[in-house]
Design an enzyme around this catalytic site. Structure first.
Site, PDB file in Angstrom:
ATOM      1  N   CYS A 140      40.872  41.930  45.037  1.00 39.01           N
ATOM      2  CA  CYS A 140      40.715  42.677  43.693  1.00 39.01           C
ATOM      3  C   CYS A 140      40.883  44.209  43.931  1.00 39.01           C
ATOM      4  O   CYS A 140      40.897  44.634  42.819  1.00 39.01           O
ATOM      5  CB  CYS A 140      39.451  42.267  43.317  1.00 39.01           C
ATOM      6  SG  CYS A 140      39.489  40.244  43.401  1.00 39.01           S
ATOM      7  N   HIS A 197      36.539  46.406  38.092  1.00 42.21           N
ATOM      8  CA  HIS A 197      37.095  44.828  38.228  1.00 42.21           C
ATOM      9  C   HIS A 197      36.494  43.765  37.631  1.00 42.21           C
ATOM     10  O   HIS A 197      35.399  43.905  37.352  1.00 42.21           O
ATOM     11  CB  HIS A 197      37.229  44.499  39.611  1.00 42.21           C
ATOM     12  CG  HIS A 197      37.631  43.084  39.871  1.00 42.21           C
ATOM     13  ND1 HIS A 197      38.625  42.534  39.376  1.00 42.21           N
ATOM     14  CD2 HIS A 197      36.967  42.250  40.784  1.00 42.21           C
ATOM     15  CE1 HIS A 197      38.791  41.252  39.905  1.00 42.21           C
ATOM     16  NE2 HIS A 197      37.697  41.122  40.400  1.00 42.21           N
ATOM     17  N   ASN A 232      39.029  36.334  35.744  1.00 46.63           N
ATOM     18  CA  ASN A 232      39.195  37.239  36.990  1.00 46.63           C
ATOM     19  C   ASN A 232      40.559  37.026  37.482  1.00 46.63           C
ATOM     20  O   ASN A 232      40.986  36.141  37.954  1.00 46.63           O
ATOM     21  CB  ASN A 232      38.372  36.782  37.969  1.00 46.63           C
ATOM     22  CG  ASN A 232      38.450  37.544  39.263  1.00 46.63           C
ATOM     23  OD1 ASN A 232      39.414  38.272  39.539  1.00 46.63           O
ATOM     24  ND2 ASN A 232      37.282  37.515  40.297  1.00 46.63           N
TER      25      ASN A 232
END
Length: 318
Positions: A114, A239, A269
């Site tokens: 990520c 994030h 996500n």
């Protein structure tokens, strides 16, 4: 060593919207369970005609067009992903081919989970300074739906597919700072080529503890390096893993909630695509304007983390 600024953005998501209620039909969960714990209400999954490469190419093409540059102007192409269609050829090679970028430029993938998009910015900055090129195309793209174990109710509800991209340009901009880090561990795992099935697993509580400690650390390091604090930023883009993580950080830092953007309710996500998707959404909605100063923070599997303070310069003048 010259600094960089953002001169174009783009994003792409698949056509299939998957709501929490849709997931509740195939796994023991509910909209209330997911939304109250994560803030996620829906995500996008690729259908049979879509894939990671197609998303990356679309997002990259939009960012290139948004920058006002031509394919010949791009001197570096980097894709950040953990879920590319192939081990080789790389996703970046496919972007290079389909967009008609020059053959005499570096094009390759990186995997920092990520944090990958922000790793990509710093890697591209170094390559631009070292090669004499001026513009780089960085893509964060994931097709995480193909890595989901749909019997793992604590993990499969979190992730979605998508791609975000940005063009960065070398400039005499004085404000730029970055921070990168790694704490090796197995809290998030996805098997690739090899004898085991390619499924994503995650130790959620451990990752939550990691994220809520590492984001303030990143912000502190970026402030120290840049000489600027959160009050100097126009937007903070973290994030988009979990709404509770971002809210925890806001409370801990006593920060202005309006500075911290959140869109996980619509995308889930998306790992390496998370930060650039949010960046493009802010730009296209007019909430980030030419000259705005951004702080971006990523964290994820590895465990890795990354942060950048960078200015959005808008369309290139070339």
């Amino acid at each position: 060593m010259k600094n960089v600024e953002i001169t174009g953005t783009g994003r792409a998501v698949p056509s299939m919207v998957v709501t929490n209620d849709d997931l509740a039909k195939i796994v023991d969960t509910s909209d209330e369970w997911i939304s109250t714990r994560t803030g996620i209400k829906q995500r996008f999954f690729c259908d049979k005609d879509e894939c990671a490469n197609s998303l990356a190419i679309e997002a990259a093409g939009k960012a290139l067009k948004d920058s006002g540059l031509s394919p010949e102007d791009i001197g570096v192409c980097i894709c950040a992903t953990v879920s590319g269609d192939f081990a080789t050829p790389s996703m970046a090679c496919m972007v290079q081919r389909h967009l008609g970028l020059r053959e005499n430029i570096p094009s390759f993938d990186i995997n920092a989970a990520c944090s990958g998009f922000l790793y990509g910015i710093e890697v591209a900055r170094g390559l631009l300074n070292g090669t004499g090129e001026k513009h780089a195309l960085i893509v964060g793209c994931e097709q995480l739906s193909k890595l989901m174990d749909m019997t793992d109710r604590s993990t499969c509800v979190l992730f979605g597919d998508g791609a975000g991209a940005a063009v960065i340009t070398l400039s005499d901009e004085k404000v730029y700072a970055s921070t990168l880090g790694t704490r090796g561990g197995y809290e998030i795992m996805a098997y690739g080529a090899g004898p085991k099935p390619s499924k994503l697993t995650m130790q959620g509580q451990d990752v939550f503890k990691f994220a809520t400690s590492i984001i303030p650390r990143c912000i502190g390091e970026l402030s120290e390096k840049s000489g600027l604090g959160l009050d100097d930023m126009d937007k903070v883009i973290c994030h988009q893993a979990n709404e509770r993580i971002i809210d925890f950080v806001i409370r801990r830092l006593k920060a202005d909630p309006d500075k911290f953007y959140k869109n996980m309710d619509r995308y889930g996500n998306t790992s390496a695509a998370s930060v650039p998707i949010a960046l493009d959404e802010l730009v296209k909605e007019g909430d980030v304007k030419r000259g705005d100063l951004l702080m971006m923070v990523g964290f994820g599997g590895g465990l890795t983390w990354a942060g950048a303070v960078i200015r959005y310069a808008g369309r290139s003048t070339e």
